[in-house]
Design an enzyme around this catalytic site. Structure first.
Site: not given
Length: 475
Positions: A207, A287, A371, A375, A404, A408
Protein backbone atom coordinates in the site's frame (compact mmCIF):
# COMPACT_ATOMS: atom_id res chain seq x y z
CA UNK A 1 31.17 17.44 -25.97
CA UNK A 2 32.40 17.44 -22.36
CA UNK A 3 33.39 20.96 -21.13
CA UNK A 4 37.02 21.54 -20.15
CA UNK A 5 35.99 22.84 -16.71
CA UNK A 6 32.89 22.26 -14.62
CA UNK A 7 31.04 25.22 -13.12
CA UNK A 8 32.38 24.38 -9.69
CA UNK A 9 35.95 24.20 -11.00
CA UNK A 10 35.44 27.55 -12.76
CA UNK A 11 34.25 29.07 -9.50
CA UNK A 12 37.28 27.73 -7.62
CA UNK A 13 39.65 29.01 -10.30
CA UNK A 14 38.04 32.45 -10.18
CA UNK A 15 38.51 32.68 -6.41
CA UNK A 16 42.18 31.76 -6.81
CA UNK A 17 42.60 34.38 -9.53
CA UNK A 18 40.99 37.03 -7.32
CA UNK A 19 43.28 36.07 -4.44
CA UNK A 20 46.41 36.53 -6.54
CA UNK A 21 45.06 39.76 -8.02
CA UNK A 22 44.48 41.16 -4.54
CA UNK A 23 47.99 40.07 -3.50
CA UNK A 24 49.47 41.78 -6.57
CA UNK A 25 47.61 45.04 -5.88
CA UNK A 26 48.74 44.96 -2.24
CA UNK A 27 52.40 44.56 -3.34
CA UNK A 28 52.17 47.37 -5.85
CA UNK A 29 50.55 49.81 -3.41
CA UNK A 30 52.99 49.19 -0.57
CA UNK A 31 56.33 48.51 -2.26
CA UNK A 32 56.23 50.47 -5.47
CA UNK A 33 57.05 49.18 -8.96
CA UNK A 34 57.13 50.56 -12.46
CA UNK A 35 53.37 50.13 -12.28
CA UNK A 36 52.98 52.33 -9.18
CA UNK A 37 51.34 55.05 -11.17
CA UNK A 38 48.70 52.68 -12.52
CA UNK A 39 48.18 51.08 -9.13
CA UNK A 40 47.38 54.37 -7.48
CA UNK A 41 44.58 54.80 -9.96
CA UNK A 42 42.76 52.10 -8.03
CA UNK A 43 41.74 52.70 -4.47
CA UNK A 44 42.35 49.64 -2.27
CA UNK A 45 38.77 49.67 -0.96
CA UNK A 46 37.48 49.84 -4.51
CA UNK A 47 39.51 46.78 -5.43
CA UNK A 48 38.11 44.84 -2.50
CA UNK A 49 34.56 45.89 -3.36
CA UNK A 50 35.00 44.86 -6.96
CA UNK A 51 36.40 41.51 -5.86
CA UNK A 52 33.48 40.87 -3.53
CA UNK A 53 30.99 41.90 -6.20
CA UNK A 54 32.58 39.55 -8.71
CA UNK A 55 32.46 36.68 -6.18
CA UNK A 56 28.80 37.39 -5.45
CA UNK A 57 27.86 37.50 -9.12
CA UNK A 58 29.74 34.31 -9.88
CA UNK A 59 28.25 32.50 -6.88
CA UNK A 60 24.74 33.61 -7.87
CA UNK A 61 25.30 32.39 -11.40
CA UNK A 62 26.51 29.04 -10.13
CA UNK A 63 23.52 28.66 -7.78
CA UNK A 64 20.87 29.54 -10.32
CA UNK A 65 22.33 27.32 -13.02
CA UNK A 66 22.82 24.26 -10.79
CA UNK A 67 19.88 24.47 -8.35
CA UNK A 68 17.38 21.57 -8.59
CA UNK A 69 14.12 22.03 -10.42
CA UNK A 70 10.89 22.36 -8.52
CA UNK A 71 8.77 19.22 -8.65
CA UNK A 72 5.12 19.98 -9.29
CA UNK A 73 2.00 17.82 -9.09
CA UNK A 74 0.22 19.08 -12.17
CA UNK A 75 -3.04 17.27 -11.41
CA UNK A 76 -4.50 13.88 -10.51
CA UNK A 77 -7.64 11.79 -10.96
CA UNK A 78 -9.24 8.91 -9.06
CA UNK A 79 -11.11 6.10 -10.79
CA UNK A 80 -14.72 5.71 -9.72
CA UNK A 81 -16.38 2.46 -10.91
CA UNK A 82 -19.98 2.33 -12.03
CA UNK A 83 -22.98 2.06 -9.74
CA UNK A 84 -23.37 -1.63 -10.58
CA UNK A 85 -19.98 -2.40 -8.96
CA UNK A 86 -21.00 -1.22 -5.50
CA UNK A 87 -20.49 -3.80 -2.80
CA UNK A 88 -22.84 -3.56 0.16
CA UNK A 89 -22.83 -5.93 3.12
CA UNK A 90 -25.69 -7.85 1.49
CA UNK A 91 -23.70 -8.28 -1.75
CA UNK A 92 -20.72 -9.61 0.20
CA UNK A 93 -22.81 -12.07 2.17
CA UNK A 94 -24.62 -13.23 -0.94
CA UNK A 95 -21.33 -13.82 -2.78
CA UNK A 96 -19.75 -15.71 0.12
CA UNK A 97 -22.75 -18.02 0.58
CA UNK A 98 -23.44 -18.69 -3.11
CA UNK A 99 -19.79 -19.40 -3.93
CA UNK A 100 -19.80 -22.36 -1.50
CA UNK A 101 -16.03 -21.98 -1.15
CA UNK A 102 -15.92 -21.28 2.60
CA UNK A 103 -16.89 -23.28 5.65
CA UNK A 104 -19.40 -21.96 8.18
CA UNK A 105 -16.72 -20.85 10.62
CA UNK A 106 -14.99 -18.79 7.94
CA UNK A 107 -18.28 -17.22 6.88
CA UNK A 108 -18.99 -16.12 10.44
CA UNK A 109 -15.44 -14.84 10.86
CA UNK A 110 -15.66 -12.68 7.71
CA UNK A 111 -19.05 -11.38 8.79
CA UNK A 112 -17.58 -10.23 12.09
CA UNK A 113 -14.56 -8.63 10.44
CA UNK A 114 -16.68 -6.80 7.88
CA UNK A 115 -19.08 -5.40 10.47
CA UNK A 116 -16.17 -4.03 12.50
CA UNK A 117 -14.07 -2.93 9.51
CA UNK A 118 -15.33 0.64 9.16
CA UNK A 119 -16.39 0.03 5.53
CA UNK A 120 -19.74 1.34 4.34
CA UNK A 121 -22.13 -0.02 1.71
CA UNK A 122 -20.76 1.90 -1.28
CA UNK A 123 -17.29 0.44 -1.82
CA UNK A 124 -16.47 -1.19 -5.18
CA UNK A 125 -15.42 -4.69 -6.22
CA UNK A 126 -14.37 -6.21 -9.60
CA UNK A 127 -16.92 -7.70 -12.04
CA UNK A 128 -16.25 -11.38 -11.24
CA UNK A 129 -17.95 -10.93 -7.84
CA UNK A 130 -21.26 -10.49 -9.68
CA UNK A 131 -20.80 -13.40 -12.09
CA UNK A 132 -22.37 -16.81 -11.61
CA UNK A 133 -19.21 -18.90 -11.74
CA UNK A 134 -17.53 -16.90 -8.93
CA UNK A 135 -14.13 -17.63 -10.42
CA UNK A 136 -11.65 -14.98 -11.56
CA UNK A 137 -9.39 -15.64 -14.55
CA UNK A 138 -6.41 -13.85 -16.07
CA UNK A 139 -8.84 -12.13 -18.42
CA UNK A 140 -10.83 -10.95 -15.40
CA UNK A 141 -7.71 -9.40 -13.88
CA UNK A 142 -6.73 -7.74 -17.16
CA UNK A 143 -10.24 -6.35 -17.60
CA UNK A 144 -10.09 -4.92 -14.06
CA UNK A 145 -6.69 -3.35 -14.75
CA UNK A 146 -7.75 -1.88 -18.09
CA UNK A 147 -11.01 -0.47 -16.76
CA UNK A 148 -9.43 1.30 -13.80
CA UNK A 149 -6.20 2.49 -15.44
CA UNK A 150 -7.75 3.63 -18.73
CA UNK A 151 -10.50 5.47 -16.87
CA UNK A 152 -8.03 7.34 -14.63
CA UNK A 153 -5.54 8.17 -17.39
CA UNK A 154 -8.23 9.24 -19.89
CA UNK A 155 -9.67 11.64 -17.32
CA UNK A 156 -6.23 12.98 -16.38
CA UNK A 157 -5.09 13.66 -19.96
CA UNK A 158 -8.38 15.40 -20.69
CA UNK A 159 -8.15 17.41 -17.49
CA UNK A 160 -4.58 18.60 -18.12
CA UNK A 161 -4.99 18.86 -21.91
CA UNK A 162 -1.67 17.06 -22.25
CA UNK A 163 -0.72 15.19 -25.40
CA UNK A 164 0.51 11.63 -24.66
CA UNK A 165 3.63 12.46 -26.69
CA UNK A 166 4.57 14.96 -23.95
CA UNK A 167 4.97 12.19 -21.36
CA UNK A 168 8.66 11.41 -20.81
CA UNK A 169 8.43 8.96 -17.88
CA UNK A 170 5.76 6.36 -17.09
CA UNK A 171 5.58 4.63 -13.70
CA UNK A 172 2.93 1.99 -12.98
CA UNK A 173 2.59 0.41 -9.57
CA UNK A 174 0.45 -2.64 -8.85
CA UNK A 175 1.43 -4.73 -5.86
CA UNK A 176 0.04 -8.16 -6.65
CA UNK A 177 -0.61 -8.36 -10.39
CA UNK A 178 2.31 -8.37 -12.82
CA UNK A 179 1.28 -9.69 -16.27
CA UNK A 180 3.48 -10.00 -19.33
CA UNK A 181 3.58 -7.73 -21.29
CA UNK A 182 3.69 -5.40 -18.30
CA UNK A 183 1.01 -2.94 -17.26
CA UNK A 184 3.23 -0.07 -18.43
CA UNK A 185 3.48 -1.73 -21.87
CA UNK A 186 -0.30 -2.00 -21.86
CA UNK A 187 -0.53 1.78 -21.38
CA UNK A 188 2.14 2.48 -24.00
CA UNK A 189 0.13 0.42 -26.48
CA UNK A 190 -3.11 2.13 -25.56
CA UNK A 191 -1.91 5.75 -25.63
CA UNK A 192 0.87 5.43 -28.24
CA UNK A 193 3.49 7.07 -26.06
CA UNK A 194 6.72 8.08 -27.81
CA UNK A 195 9.38 5.38 -28.38
CA UNK A 196 11.98 6.91 -26.04
CA UNK A 197 9.64 7.07 -23.02
CA UNK A 198 11.21 5.66 -19.84
CA UNK A 199 8.88 3.08 -18.25
CA UNK A 200 8.96 1.50 -14.80
CA UNK A 201 6.82 -1.21 -13.16
CA UNK A 202 6.67 -1.51 -9.37
CA UNK A 203 5.25 -4.70 -7.86
CA UNK A 204 5.16 -6.29 -4.43
CA UNK A 205 5.51 -2.90 -2.74
CA UNK A 206 2.16 -2.96 -0.95
CA UNK A 207 0.00 0.00 0.00
CA UNK A 208 2.97 2.37 0.28
CA UNK A 209 3.80 2.16 -3.41
CA UNK A 210 1.58 5.12 -4.33
CA UNK A 211 3.63 7.51 -2.21
CA UNK A 212 6.79 5.62 -3.14
CA UNK A 213 6.17 5.97 -6.88
CA UNK A 214 5.69 9.74 -6.55
CA UNK A 215 9.02 9.91 -4.74
CA UNK A 216 10.61 7.86 -7.54
CA UNK A 217 9.16 10.16 -10.20
CA UNK A 218 10.49 13.20 -8.34
CA UNK A 219 13.99 11.72 -8.10
CA UNK A 220 13.99 10.94 -11.83
CA UNK A 221 12.84 14.45 -12.71
CA UNK A 222 15.60 15.98 -10.58
CA UNK A 223 18.39 14.08 -12.36
CA UNK A 224 18.55 16.41 -15.34
CA UNK A 225 18.07 20.02 -16.37
CA UNK A 226 15.57 19.34 -19.13
CA UNK A 227 11.89 19.93 -18.38
CA UNK A 228 10.07 16.59 -18.33
CA UNK A 229 6.69 15.13 -17.43
CA UNK A 230 6.09 11.89 -15.53
CA UNK A 231 2.81 9.98 -15.57
CA UNK A 232 2.31 7.87 -12.45
CA UNK A 233 -0.49 5.27 -12.44
CA UNK A 234 -1.30 3.79 -9.04
CA UNK A 235 -3.54 0.73 -8.93
CA UNK A 236 -4.18 -2.65 -7.34
CA UNK A 237 -5.87 -5.78 -8.61
CA UNK A 238 -8.34 -7.88 -6.65
CA UNK A 239 -9.54 -10.41 -9.24
CA UNK A 240 -6.74 -12.95 -8.89
CA UNK A 241 -6.09 -12.14 -5.25
CA UNK A 242 -9.44 -12.98 -3.71
CA UNK A 243 -8.75 -15.69 -1.15
CA UNK A 244 -10.88 -18.85 -1.32
CA UNK A 245 -9.68 -20.67 1.78
CA UNK A 246 -10.22 -20.87 5.51
CA UNK A 247 -7.04 -19.37 6.96
CA UNK A 248 -8.21 -16.49 9.16
CA UNK A 249 -5.19 -14.26 8.63
CA UNK A 250 -5.81 -14.45 4.87
CA UNK A 251 -9.57 -13.97 5.02
CA UNK A 252 -9.17 -10.43 6.37
CA UNK A 253 -8.09 -9.14 2.94
CA UNK A 254 -11.44 -10.22 1.43
CA UNK A 255 -13.20 -7.96 3.92
CA UNK A 256 -11.27 -4.70 3.57
CA UNK A 257 -9.60 -4.44 0.12
CA UNK A 258 -11.59 -2.79 -2.66
CA UNK A 259 -11.15 -1.50 -6.24
CA UNK A 260 -9.35 1.80 -6.74
CA UNK A 261 -6.90 3.54 -9.06
CA UNK A 262 -5.31 6.97 -9.24
CA UNK A 263 -3.27 8.70 -11.93
CA UNK A 264 -1.18 11.83 -11.61
CA UNK A 265 1.24 13.88 -13.69
CA UNK A 266 4.41 15.09 -11.98
CA UNK A 267 6.54 17.68 -13.77
CA UNK A 268 9.67 19.79 -13.32
CA UNK A 269 8.50 22.28 -15.95
CA UNK A 270 8.35 25.56 -14.01
CA UNK A 271 6.41 27.15 -16.87
CA UNK A 272 3.46 25.03 -15.75
CA UNK A 273 3.54 26.32 -12.16
CA UNK A 274 0.54 28.58 -12.72
CA UNK A 275 -1.62 25.59 -13.68
CA UNK A 276 -0.11 23.06 -11.23
CA UNK A 277 -2.09 21.95 -8.22
CA UNK A 278 0.68 21.30 -5.69
CA UNK A 279 4.44 21.41 -5.21
CA UNK A 280 6.36 18.51 -3.65
CA UNK A 281 8.54 20.03 -0.94
CA UNK A 282 9.70 16.94 0.96
CA UNK A 283 9.65 13.15 0.79
CA UNK A 284 10.97 10.34 2.94
CA UNK A 285 11.06 6.55 2.61
CA UNK A 286 12.14 4.26 5.44
CA UNK A 287 12.47 0.48 5.17
CA UNK A 288 12.15 -1.69 8.28
CA UNK A 289 12.48 -5.08 6.60
CA UNK A 290 15.68 -5.92 8.49
CA UNK A 291 13.40 -6.69 11.43
CA UNK A 292 11.92 -10.19 11.04
CA UNK A 293 8.56 -9.33 12.61
CA UNK A 294 8.24 -6.31 10.30
CA UNK A 295 9.17 -8.38 7.25
CA UNK A 296 6.59 -11.08 8.08
CA UNK A 297 3.73 -8.76 9.13
CA UNK A 298 2.01 -9.02 5.72
CA UNK A 299 3.10 -11.83 3.41
CA UNK A 300 1.76 -13.58 0.32
CA UNK A 301 1.85 -17.31 0.95
CA UNK A 302 0.03 -20.62 0.58
CA UNK A 303 -2.24 -21.99 3.27
CA UNK A 304 -2.35 -25.63 4.41
CA UNK A 305 -4.38 -26.58 1.31
CA UNK A 306 -2.05 -24.80 -1.12
CA UNK A 307 -4.38 -21.85 -1.70
CA UNK A 308 -2.52 -18.56 -2.18
CA UNK A 309 -3.46 -15.48 -0.22
CA UNK A 310 -2.11 -12.43 1.62
CA UNK A 311 -1.69 -13.12 5.33
CA UNK A 312 -2.13 -10.09 7.60
CA UNK A 313 -0.75 -11.18 10.97
CA UNK A 314 -1.82 -9.97 14.39
CA UNK A 315 1.61 -8.35 14.68
CA UNK A 316 0.81 -5.90 11.87
CA UNK A 317 -0.57 -3.13 14.08
CA UNK A 318 2.41 -3.28 16.45
CA UNK A 319 4.81 -3.29 13.51
CA UNK A 320 3.03 -0.29 11.97
CA UNK A 321 3.39 1.64 15.22
CA UNK A 322 7.06 0.72 15.54
CA UNK A 323 7.79 1.66 11.92
CA UNK A 324 5.91 4.94 12.28
CA UNK A 325 7.89 5.93 15.38
CA UNK A 326 11.19 5.27 13.61
CA UNK A 327 9.97 7.07 10.50
CA UNK A 328 8.88 10.27 12.25
CA UNK A 329 12.21 10.36 14.09
CA UNK A 330 13.82 10.96 10.68
CA UNK A 331 10.98 13.13 9.36
CA UNK A 332 10.61 15.47 12.35
CA UNK A 333 13.83 17.50 11.88
CA UNK A 334 12.86 18.14 8.26
CA UNK A 335 9.36 19.47 8.85
CA UNK A 336 8.71 20.52 12.45
CA UNK A 337 9.07 24.14 13.60
CA UNK A 338 11.99 24.95 15.89
CA UNK A 339 9.76 25.31 18.96
CA UNK A 340 8.57 21.71 18.62
CA UNK A 341 12.10 20.40 18.08
CA UNK A 342 13.38 22.23 21.17
CA UNK A 343 10.49 20.94 23.28
CA UNK A 344 11.10 17.39 22.12
CA UNK A 345 14.87 17.62 22.71
CA UNK A 346 14.25 18.91 26.24
CA UNK A 347 11.78 16.10 27.01
CA UNK A 348 14.21 13.50 25.61
CA UNK A 349 16.96 14.88 27.86
CA UNK A 350 14.68 14.76 30.91
CA UNK A 351 13.71 11.18 30.00
CA UNK A 352 17.35 10.15 29.76
CA UNK A 353 18.23 11.79 33.10
CA UNK A 354 15.26 10.12 34.79
CA UNK A 355 16.30 6.76 33.37
CA UNK A 356 13.09 6.49 31.31
CA UNK A 357 10.79 7.20 34.24
CA UNK A 358 9.38 9.99 32.08
CA UNK A 359 8.78 9.35 28.38
CA UNK A 360 9.66 11.99 25.76
CA UNK A 361 6.73 13.99 24.47
CA UNK A 362 5.27 13.27 21.04
CA UNK A 363 5.85 16.30 18.76
CA UNK A 364 2.71 18.01 17.55
CA UNK A 365 2.76 17.39 13.80
CA UNK A 366 -0.31 19.57 13.31
CA UNK A 367 2.08 22.52 13.77
CA UNK A 368 3.92 21.44 10.62
CA UNK A 369 0.98 20.44 8.41
CA UNK A 370 -2.42 21.92 7.69
CA UNK A 371 -3.85 18.58 6.51
CA UNK A 372 -2.93 14.90 6.81
CA UNK A 373 -3.74 12.02 4.47
CA UNK A 374 -3.24 9.13 6.89
CA UNK A 375 -2.94 5.57 5.62
CA UNK A 376 -6.47 4.12 5.41
CA UNK A 377 -5.35 0.52 5.72
CA UNK A 378 -8.09 -0.36 8.16
CA UNK A 379 -9.90 0.86 11.25
CA UNK A 380 -7.23 -0.47 13.63
CA UNK A 381 -4.41 1.10 11.58
CA UNK A 382 -6.03 4.55 11.60
CA UNK A 383 -6.65 4.31 15.33
CA UNK A 384 -3.05 3.26 15.96
CA UNK A 385 -1.66 6.17 13.93
CA UNK A 386 -3.94 8.49 15.89
CA UNK A 387 -2.63 7.11 19.18
CA UNK A 388 1.05 7.30 18.19
CA UNK A 389 0.80 10.87 16.88
CA UNK A 390 -1.77 12.05 19.46
CA UNK A 391 -4.22 13.10 16.75
CA UNK A 392 -7.79 14.20 17.37
CA UNK A 393 -10.81 12.74 15.58
CA UNK A 394 -10.99 15.87 13.43
CA UNK A 395 -7.53 15.14 12.02
CA UNK A 396 -8.25 11.47 11.31
CA UNK A 397 -11.71 12.21 9.88
CA UNK A 398 -10.65 12.14 6.18
CA UNK A 399 -8.93 8.77 6.64
CA UNK A 400 -11.93 7.28 8.43
CA UNK A 401 -14.39 8.59 5.88
CA UNK A 402 -12.29 7.40 2.94
CA UNK A 403 -12.19 3.92 4.43
CA UNK A 404 -15.97 4.05 4.89
CA UNK A 405 -16.70 5.21 1.33
CA UNK A 406 -14.05 3.43 -0.76
CA UNK A 407 -12.51 0.80 1.53
CA UNK A 408 -8.80 0.02 1.46
CA UNK A 409 -7.86 0.79 -2.15
CA UNK A 410 -4.23 -0.07 -1.37
CA UNK A 411 -1.59 2.10 -3.06
CA UNK A 412 -4.06 4.70 -4.36
CA UNK A 413 -5.74 5.36 -1.00
CA UNK A 414 -3.95 8.64 -0.17
CA UNK A 415 -5.29 10.23 -3.36
CA UNK A 416 -8.90 9.33 -2.54
CA UNK A 417 -8.23 10.99 0.80
CA UNK A 418 -6.78 14.08 -0.90
CA UNK A 419 -9.94 14.20 -3.02
CA UNK A 420 -12.00 14.25 0.21
CA UNK A 421 -10.17 17.37 1.38
CA UNK A 422 -10.77 19.06 -1.96
CA UNK A 423 -14.43 18.07 -2.10
CA UNK A 424 -14.84 19.68 1.33
CA UNK A 425 -13.06 22.81 0.08
CA UNK A 426 -10.49 22.64 2.86
CA UNK A 427 -7.26 22.93 0.89
CA UNK A 428 -6.25 26.57 0.50
CA UNK A 429 -3.34 28.10 -1.36
CA UNK A 430 -0.16 27.74 0.70
CA UNK A 431 -1.47 24.86 2.84
CA UNK A 432 0.88 21.97 3.56
CA UNK A 433 -0.36 18.41 3.06
CA UNK A 434 1.23 15.32 4.61
CA UNK A 435 0.63 11.97 2.87
CA UNK A 436 1.56 8.97 5.01
CA UNK A 437 1.43 5.38 3.72
CA UNK A 438 2.56 1.95 4.94
CA UNK A 439 3.57 -1.02 2.80
CA UNK A 440 4.63 -4.63 2.98
CA UNK A 441 8.25 -5.26 3.66
CA UNK A 442 7.75 -3.21 6.01
CA UNK A 443 7.93 0.33 4.58
CA UNK A 444 6.74 3.76 5.68
CA UNK A 445 6.58 6.58 3.13
CA UNK A 446 5.87 10.30 3.51
CA UNK A 447 5.16 13.01 0.95
CA UNK A 448 4.81 16.67 1.84
CA UNK A 449 3.02 18.92 -0.65
CA UNK A 450 2.30 22.64 -0.69
CA UNK A 451 -0.95 23.74 -2.32
CA UNK A 452 -0.47 26.24 -5.14
CA UNK A 453 -4.07 27.31 -5.55
CA UNK A 454 -7.36 27.70 -3.76
CA UNK A 455 -9.96 24.92 -4.12
CA UNK A 456 -12.21 24.78 -7.16
CA UNK A 457 -15.20 22.56 -7.77
CA UNK A 458 -13.98 19.78 -10.08
CA UNK A 459 -16.49 17.63 -11.94
CA UNK A 460 -14.40 14.44 -11.74
CA UNK A 461 -13.97 14.38 -7.95
CA UNK A 462 -15.06 10.88 -6.83
CA UNK A 463 -16.80 12.34 -3.75
CA UNK A 464 -19.12 14.69 -5.64
CA UNK A 465 -22.25 12.55 -5.36
CA UNK A 466 -21.96 11.87 -1.63
CA UNK A 467 -19.78 14.49 0.08
CA UNK A 468 -22.86 16.14 1.58
CA UNK A 469 -23.40 12.98 3.68
CA UNK A 470 -19.92 13.05 5.21
CA UNK A 471 -18.61 12.79 7.81
CA UNK A 472 -20.83 9.94 8.98
CA UNK A 473 -21.14 9.24 12.70
CA UNK A 474 -21.52 5.45 12.56
CA UNK A 475 -17.92 4.39 12.13
Amino acid sequence: MKPLMSKLQLLQASFLALFFLSLLLHTILHHGTPFTYLAHLFNQNLAVSLSLTWCLLLSSYYYYTTRPHKVLLLDYTCHKPGFDRKCSYEVCEYFVRRSKRFNTISEEFMRGIYLKSGLGDETYVPPFIFQNDYEATLDSALDEAKESMFSAVDALLFKTQMDPKQIDILIVTCGSFSPSPSLSALLVNRYKFKPDIKTFNLSGMGCSSGALSIDLAAKLLLTGKKSRNALVVITENISLNWYFGDNRSMLVTNCIFRVGCAATIITNDTARRSSAKMELINSLRTHHGANDSAYNAAVQQEDEEGTVGIALTKDLIRVAAMGLKEHITSLAPRVLPLSQLVAYAYSALVSALSRDDRKPIVPDFTTAFDHMCIHTGGKAVIQQVGRVLKLSDDVTEPARMTLHRFGNTSSSLVFYELAYFEAKGRVKKGDKMWMLAFGTGFKVCSLVFKSLRDPINEADNPWNDCIHRYPVKAW
